[in-house]
Design a protein around this motif. Sequence first.
Motif, mmCIF file in Angstrom:
data_model
loop_
_atom_site.group_PDB
_atom_site.id
_atom_site.type_symbol
_atom_site.label_atom_id
_atom_site.label_comp_id
_atom_site.label_asym_id
_atom_site.label_seq_id
_atom_site.Cartn_x
_atom_site.Cartn_y
_atom_site.Cartn_z
ATOM 1 N N ARG A 196 -21.552 26.646 18.603
ATOM 2 C CA ARG A 196 -21.085 27.548 17.550
ATOM 3 C C ARG A 196 -20.327 28.721 18.173
ATOM 4 N NH1 ARG A 196 -23.729 31.935 14.613
ATOM 5 N NH2 ARG A 196 -25.726 31.435 15.616
ATOM 6 N N SER A 197 -19.196 29.057 17.573
ATOM 7 C CA SER A 197 -18.342 30.123 18.122
ATOM 8 C C SER A 197 -18.941 31.500 17.862
ATOM 9 C CB SER A 197 -16.937 30.024 17.531
ATOM 10 O OG SER A 197 -16.962 30.263 16.136
ATOM 11 N N ALA A 198 -18.244 32.537 18.352
ATOM 12 C CA ALA A 198 -18.801 33.895 18.385
ATOM 13 C C ALA A 198 -19.008 34.521 17.016
ATOM 14 C CB ALA A 198 -17.903 34.793 19.233
ATOM 15 N N GLY A 199 -18.202 34.146 16.029
ATOM 16 C CA GLY A 199 -18.307 34.792 14.721
ATOM 17 C C GLY A 199 -17.798 36.214 14.755
ATOM 18 N N GLY A 259 8.123 21.202 12.384
ATOM 19 C CA GLY A 259 8.946 20.073 11.981
ATOM 20 C C GLY A 259 8.845 18.872 12.913
ATOM 21 N N ASP A 260 9.972 18.461 13.462
ATOM 22 C CA ASP A 260 9.992 17.251 14.295
ATOM 23 C C ASP A 260 9.326 17.458 15.651
ATOM 24 O OD1 ASP A 260 11.857 18.889 15.456
ATOM 25 O OD2 ASP A 260 13.532 17.490 15.277
ATOM 26 N N LYS A 261 8.894 18.671 15.956
ATOM 27 C CA LYS A 261 8.188 18.927 17.212
ATOM 28 C C LYS A 261 6.669 18.821 17.064
ATOM 29 C CE LYS A 261 11.718 22.051 19.102
ATOM 30 N NZ LYS A 261 11.965 23.430 19.616
ATOM 31 N N VAL A 262 6.206 18.528 15.852
ATOM 32 C CA VAL A 262 4.779 18.480 15.581
ATOM 33 C C VAL A 262 4.106 17.363 16.379
ATOM 34 C CG1 VAL A 262 3.081 17.888 13.799
ATOM 35 C CG2 VAL A 262 4.882 19.525 13.298
ATOM 36 N N TYR A 263 2.932 17.687 16.941
ATOM 37 C CA TYR A 263 2.140 16.695 17.665
ATOM 38 C C TYR A 263 1.366 15.863 16.640
ATOM 39 C CZ TYR A 263 -1.387 14.568 20.619
ATOM 40 O OH TYR A 263 -2.187 13.653 21.248
ATOM 41 N N LYS A 264 1.476 14.548 16.720
ATOM 42 C CA LYS A 264 0.878 13.677 15.711
ATOM 43 C C LYS A 264 -0.263 12.810 16.237
ATOM 44 C CE LYS A 264 5.115 13.561 12.978
ATOM 45 N NZ LYS A 264 6.161 12.720 12.343
ATOM 46 N N GLY A 265 -0.647 12.979 17.494
ATOM 47 C CA GLY A 265 -1.704 12.163 18.062
ATOM 48 C C GLY A 265 -3.090 12.634 17.682
ATOM 49 N N ASP A 266 -4.102 11.934 18.206
ATOM 50 C CA ASP A 266 -5.498 12.326 17.979
ATOM 51 C C ASP A 266 -5.760 13.661 18.673
ATOM 52 O OD1 ASP A 266 -5.859 9.959 16.643
ATOM 53 O OD2 ASP A 266 -6.751 8.907 18.353
ATOM 54 N N PHE A 267 -6.508 14.525 17.991
ATOM 55 C CA PHE A 267 -6.666 15.892 18.488
ATOM 56 C C PHE A 267 -8.129 16.315 18.461
ATOM 57 C CE2 PHE A 267 -5.888 20.635 17.673
ATOM 58 C CZ PHE A 267 -5.717 20.903 19.024
ATOM 59 N N THR A 268 -8.579 16.905 19.570
ATOM 60 C CA THR A 268 -9.947 17.417 19.697
ATOM 61 C C THR A 268 -9.897 18.831 20.253
ATOM 62 O OG1 THR A 268 -10.829 15.205 20.130
ATOM 63 C CG2 THR A 268 -12.197 17.078 20.787
ATOM 64 N N VAL A 269 -10.710 19.724 19.673
ATOM 65 C CA VAL A 269 -10.804 21.116 20.135
ATOM 66 C C VAL A 269 -12.210 21.364 20.666
ATOM 67 C CG1 VAL A 269 -10.538 23.552 19.524
ATOM 68 C CG2 VAL A 269 -9.152 21.822 18.352
ATOM 69 N N LEU A 270 -12.300 22.004 21.828
ATOM 70 C CA LEU A 270 -13.590 22.364 22.413
ATOM 71 C C LEU A 270 -13.819 23.867 22.255
ATOM 72 C CD1 LEU A 270 -13.399 20.384 25.797
ATOM 73 C CD2 LEU A 270 -14.084 19.561 23.530
ATOM 74 N N ILE A 271 -15.003 24.251 21.797
ATOM 75 C CA ILE A 271 -15.343 25.667 21.637
ATOM 76 C C ILE A 271 -16.742 25.924 22.176
ATOM 77 C CG2 ILE A 271 -13.855 25.993 19.624
ATOM 78 C CD1 ILE A 271 -16.398 25.867 17.875
ATOM 79 N N ASP A 272 -17.040 27.213 22.414
ATOM 80 C CA ASP A 272 -18.400 27.623 22.759
ATOM 81 C C ASP A 272 -18.661 28.998 22.179
ATOM 82 O OD1 ASP A 272 -17.092 29.414 24.428
ATOM 83 O OD2 ASP A 272 -17.798 28.523 26.304
ATOM 84 N N SER A 273 -19.781 29.604 22.559
ATOM 85 C CA SER A 273 -20.170 30.894 21.978
ATOM 86 C C SER A 273 -19.251 32.028 22.396
ATOM 87 C CB SER A 273 -21.610 31.229 22.360
ATOM 88 O OG SER A 273 -21.748 31.317 23.773
ATOM 89 N N ASP A 274 -18.425 31.820 23.423
ATOM 90 C CA ASP A 274 -17.458 32.833 23.838
ATOM 91 C C ASP A 274 -16.076 32.607 23.245
ATOM 92 O OD1 ASP A 274 -19.270 34.254 25.333
ATOM 93 O OD2 ASP A 274 -18.799 33.252 27.220
ATOM 94 N N SER A 275 -15.932 31.583 22.429
ATOM 95 C CA SER A 275 -14.677 31.368 21.698
ATOM 96 C C SER A 275 -14.684 32.315 20.511
ATOM 97 C CB SER A 275 -14.573 29.923 21.212
ATOM 98 O OG SER A 275 -14.637 29.010 22.285
ATOM 99 N N ALA A 276 -13.735 33.233 20.476
ATOM 100 C CA ALA A 276 -13.772 34.271 19.444
ATOM 101 C C ALA A 276 -12.397 34.485 18.824
ATOM 102 C CB ALA A 276 -14.284 35.585 20.040
ATOM 103 N N SER A 277 -12.407 35.166 17.688
ATOM 104 C CA SER A 277 -11.189 35.658 17.052
ATOM 105 C C SER A 277 -10.168 34.538 16.814
ATOM 106 C CB SER A 277 -10.609 36.792 17.907
ATOM 107 O OG SER A 277 -9.620 37.502 17.200
ATOM 108 N N ALA A 278 -9.003 34.602 17.475
ATOM 109 C CA ALA A 278 -7.943 33.624 17.251
ATOM 110 C C ALA A 278 -8.411 32.204 17.534
ATOM 111 C CB ALA A 278 -6.729 33.955 18.113
ATOM 112 N N SER A 279 -9.285 32.024 18.524
ATOM 113 C CA SER A 279 -9.816 30.695 18.832
ATOM 114 C C SER A 279 -10.611 30.140 17.664
ATOM 115 C CB SER A 279 -10.710 30.749 20.077
ATOM 116 O OG SER A 279 -9.974 31.064 21.223
ATOM 117 N N GLU A 280 -11.356 31.011 17.001
ATOM 118 C CA GLU A 280 -12.158 30.580 15.863
ATOM 119 C C GLU A 280 -11.293 30.228 14.666
ATOM 120 O OE1 GLU A 280 -16.181 32.729 15.658
ATOM 121 O OE2 GLU A 280 -14.841 34.293 16.398
#
Length: 414
Positions: A344-347, A305-326
């Motif tokens: 590309r993430s781990a898949g 709700g009113d706590k939502v972040y509304k700014g510009d957003f960027t996510v960084l990932i790599d091949s070790d980003s897995a599961s919930a991160s993906e």
Amino acid sequence: MIKHKITLLFFLLAMFVVNISAQSIHISETKGETSPSVNRRRGLEMLDQIKDVLKDRYYDPGYHGINLNERFKKAASNIKQHETNREIFSEIAQVLLDFKDSHTRFVPPGRQSKVEYGFTMQPIGNNCFITEVKKGSDAETQGVKPGDQILAIGKNPVDRDMLWQLEYYIYQLDPQYVLGLTLKDLKGVERKVNVKSKVISPEERHKQAEKRKSERDVAPYKCQEINHELIACKLYTFSVEKSVVDKMMKEVGQHKKFILDLRGNGGGYVKTDMHLLGYFFDKDVKVATMKMRNDSKEWVAKSHGDKVYKGDFTVLIDSDSASASEVFSRVIQLQKRGIVIGDRSAGAVMTSNFMNLAAVRGASGFETIAPFGLNVTIGDMIMSDGNRLEVVGVIPDFPVGPTGYALSIKSDPI
């Protein structure tokens, strides 16, 4: 009948033994008889238990097109021809590797000690690189350096898709006393090195685990204000309570731009993943459908709700980003809420259970229990666009990864 072929792991086994001239480390295992007949009986018992679990719990009743009875019959026949545990365990492991499922895997009877090779490696793009070398290790003595590209382990060519199987082999199935590597340095010069491993005792492993847990508990994330408009936060794991996410987002506050670094984040709790997603949408968002054997379940991220972040957003990932991160990164893409940058993430996004199993080993009257494990997939995730992330991973909007040179000077290209 399934055509006779040399399985992947036996090919790997032959390559390691013949081409590296490296012997397996003889570290403490479950005690008991080691005669071929005893090894075979235990292997067949393990195989039967694994088959029963798959028949009862595996999410896909079609088993990815594998004829379960025929495949296990073939494995049992092969086990009867083997003598050593390494051969038998490799045979069992190959059955599960045939499923091409990142979360279904055989964990052989536990050794009290483990090994380390003094370096870490990671896929970047389609190639694999040395990312860290431990001070005082034989790898350092042999001149292994961050930024070296790994061309082969033994005579097995290494690429992104092959690396996890090789790691599974050299760390779990058959640890090596000497590991042969073919490397290419920053100048393009190829060389071969033989790296001696180090046995890590149970006490050392416990200390390392406690240190990692302590570090995670003390600092599960880190935020740094770049300027008055931009803040960057690195979240190391989703295996934290929702209150940790609340604390991080409070630090993000009213900054107009936010970079969330999920590189190296292997995932964690689904509830924490959904909770974090709720900070980026002003309405509830369907995340995915988890398809199980006899049921399905929708995952929904509830808006804050009113706590939502509304700014510009960027996510960084790599091949070790897995599961919930993906899952998190892909939802941000699908909902066009931000951009994803990196590799590309781990898949590896399936939902699984770990099963503690046991087989009896030893002569009548002198039996010992040999515990082993089975990680079995119980659910497949279908994202809101109808596609799967398993194997495929998240493809970043802007592919960026460190070069060998960047790794060598510990420079972050992002």
